[in-house]
Design a protein around this motif. Structure first.
Motif, PDB file in Angstrom:
ATOM      1  N   UNK A   1       0.731  -1.272   0.001  1.00 17.97           N
ATOM      2  CA  UNK A   1       0.318  -0.683   0.181  1.00 17.97           C
ATOM      3  C   UNK A   1       0.646   1.693  -0.007  1.00 17.97           C
ATOM      4  N   UNK A   2       0.604   2.704  -0.243  1.00 19.68           N
ATOM      5  CA  UNK A   2       1.035   3.909  -0.213  1.00 19.68           C
ATOM      6  C   UNK A   2       1.324   4.367   0.818  1.00 19.68           C
ATOM      7  N   UNK A   3       2.641   5.036   1.399  1.00 17.39           N
ATOM      8  CA  UNK A   3       2.799   5.179   2.379  1.00 17.39           C
ATOM      9  C   UNK A   3       2.693   6.505   2.114  1.00 17.39           C
ATOM     10  N   UNK A   4       2.749   7.086   1.922  1.00 14.96           N
ATOM     11  CA  UNK A   4       2.457   8.386   1.655  1.00 14.96           C
ATOM     12  C   UNK A   4       0.994   9.231   1.090  1.00 14.96           C
ATOM     13  N   UNK A   5       0.275  10.340   2.416  1.00 12.00           N
ATOM     14  CA  UNK A   5      -0.996  10.382   2.210  1.00 12.00           C
ATOM     15  C   UNK A   5      -0.628  11.661   2.347  1.00 12.00           C
ATOM     16  N   UNK A   6      -1.749  12.588   2.390  1.00  9.05           N
ATOM     17  CA  UNK A   6      -1.660  14.670   3.005  1.00  9.05           C
ATOM     18  C   UNK A   6      -2.893  14.268   2.599  1.00  9.05           C
ATOM     19  N   UNK A   7      -3.665  15.292   2.896  1.00 10.38           N
ATOM     20  CA  UNK A   7      -4.903  15.730   3.420  1.00 10.38           C
ATOM     21  C   UNK A   7      -5.302  17.659   3.123  1.00 10.38           C
ATOM     22  N   UNK A   8      -5.748  17.141   1.802  1.00  9.26           N
ATOM     23  CA  UNK A   8      -5.996  18.514   1.992  1.00  9.26           C
ATOM     24  C   UNK A   8      -7.071  19.616   1.410  1.00  9.26           C
ATOM     25  N   UNK A   9      -8.310  18.883   2.473  1.00 11.73           N
ATOM     26  CA  UNK A   9      -9.519  19.378   2.845  1.00 11.73           C
ATOM     27  C   UNK A   9      -9.775  19.684   3.577  1.00 11.73           C
ATOM     28  N   UNK A  10     -10.875  19.827   4.561  1.00  8.63           N
ATOM     29  CA  UNK A  10     -11.738  19.659   5.622  1.00  8.63           C
ATOM     30  C   UNK A  10     -11.806  18.471   5.866  1.00  8.63           C
ATOM     31  N   UNK A  11     -11.599  17.901   6.826  1.00  9.80           N
ATOM     32  CA  UNK A  11     -11.951  16.644   8.072  1.00  9.80           C
ATOM     33  C   UNK A  11     -13.024  16.522   7.521  1.00  9.80           C
ATOM     34  N   UNK A  12     -12.532  14.539   6.982  1.00  9.89           N
ATOM     35  CA  UNK A  12     -14.509  14.339   6.935  1.00  9.89           C
ATOM     36  C   UNK A  12     -15.222  13.885   5.177  1.00  9.89           C
ATOM     37  N   UNK A  13     -14.114  14.966   4.100  1.00  5.70           N
ATOM     38  CA  UNK A  13     -14.516  15.113   2.432  1.00  5.70           C
ATOM     39  C   UNK A  13     -13.536  14.271   2.488  1.00  5.70           C
ATOM     40  N   UNK A  14     -13.379  13.454   2.592  1.00  3.86           N
ATOM     41  CA  UNK A  14     -12.280  12.742   1.662  1.00  3.86           C
ATOM     42  C   UNK A  14     -11.609  13.758   0.247  1.00  3.86           C
ATOM     43  N   UNK A  15     -10.645  14.916   1.207  1.00  3.51           N
ATOM     44  CA  UNK A  15      -9.848  15.369   0.180  1.00  3.51           C
ATOM     45  C   UNK A  15      -8.116  14.855   0.277  1.00  3.51           C
ATOM     46  N   UNK A  16      -8.077  14.781   0.142  1.00  3.57           N
ATOM     47  CA  UNK A  16      -6.931  13.844  -0.097  1.00  3.57           C
ATOM     48  C   UNK A  16      -5.783  13.521  -1.446  1.00  3.57           C
ATOM     49  N   UNK A  17      -4.437  13.470  -1.230  1.00  3.21           N
ATOM     50  CA  UNK A  17      -3.744  13.120  -2.014  1.00  3.21           C
ATOM     51  C   UNK A  17      -3.252  12.012  -1.627  1.00  3.21           C
ATOM     52  N   UNK A  18      -2.950  10.507  -2.445  1.00  7.71           N
ATOM     53  CA  UNK A  18      -2.034   9.274  -1.502  1.00  7.71           C
ATOM     54  C   UNK A  18      -1.341   8.971  -3.109  1.00  7.71           C
ATOM     55  N   UNK A  19       0.073   9.429  -2.708  1.00  8.45           N
ATOM     56  CA  UNK A  19       0.637   9.229  -3.867  1.00  8.45           C
ATOM     57  C   UNK A  19       1.428   7.942  -2.993  1.00  8.45           C
ATOM     58  N   UNK A  20       2.565   7.388  -4.246  1.00  8.62           N
ATOM     59  CA  UNK A  20       3.694   5.942  -3.736  1.00  8.62           C
ATOM     60  C   UNK A  20       4.350   6.456  -4.619  1.00  8.62           C
ATOM     61  N   UNK A  21       5.813   6.625  -3.071  1.00  3.71           N
ATOM     62  CA  UNK A  21       7.063   7.166  -3.570  1.00  3.71           C
ATOM     63  C   UNK A  21       7.660   6.624  -5.006  1.00  3.71           C
ATOM     64  N   UNK A  22       7.292   4.806  -4.603  1.00  4.61           N
ATOM     65  CA  UNK A  22       8.587   4.181  -5.716  1.00  4.61           C
ATOM     66  C   UNK A  22       8.134   4.358  -6.901  1.00  4.61           C
ATOM     67  N   UNK A  23       6.543   4.800  -7.257  1.00  4.01           N
ATOM     68  CA  UNK A  23       6.040   5.261  -8.939  1.00  4.01           C
ATOM     69  C   UNK A  23       6.148   6.745  -9.397  1.00  4.01           C
ATOM     70  N   UNK A  24       6.374   7.381  -8.295  1.00  8.56           N
ATOM     71  CA  UNK A  24       6.504   9.084  -8.095  1.00  8.56           C
ATOM     72  C   UNK A  24       8.363   9.186  -8.794  1.00  8.56           C
ATOM     73  N   UNK A  25       9.632   8.017  -8.313  1.00  6.05           N
ATOM     74  CA  UNK A  25      10.660   7.476  -8.104  1.00  6.05           C
ATOM     75  C   UNK A  25      10.593   7.700  -9.857  1.00  6.05           C
TER      76      UNK A  25
END
Length: 87
Positions: free
Chosen positions: A25-49
């Motif tokens: 599973x991806x290890x990096x996730x970042x919340x970009x919106x209000x809590x509970x709105x499912x606004x976030x980004x999930x990245x896989x560092x192995x693919x990003x590199x």
């Protein structure tokens, strides 16, 4: 005895196939919106590199040849394009 061995071999094979087909599973996730709105980004560092390059664009189709309006029926809007451009 062989029945037990066959059963063990089947379980080990199934386990190996299940583990080999999945991806960690991806290890990096970042919340970009209000809590509970499912606004976030999930990245896989192995693919990003990975080295991701965009291929060059195809050359445009030639303008030579008969027009699409002459060859095909019911072509009113794109009738002035060549056959290569139309297809």
């Amino acid at each position: 005895m062989t029945h037990r061995f066959n059963k063990l071999a089947a379980v080990l094979t199934l386990t190996a196939l299940t583990v080999a087909c999945g991806e960690r599973p991806p290890v990096d996730s970042e919340q970009i919106g209000f809590r509970g709105t499912a606004m976030g980004t999930v990245t896989n560092p192995r693919i990003a590199q990975a080295d991701m390059t965009v291929p060059d664009a195809l050359p445009p189709a030639s303008d030579a040849g008969p027009r699409a309006g002459e060859i095909y029926q019911n072509v009113e809007v794109l009738g002035d394009l060549s056959i290569a451009q139309f297809t």
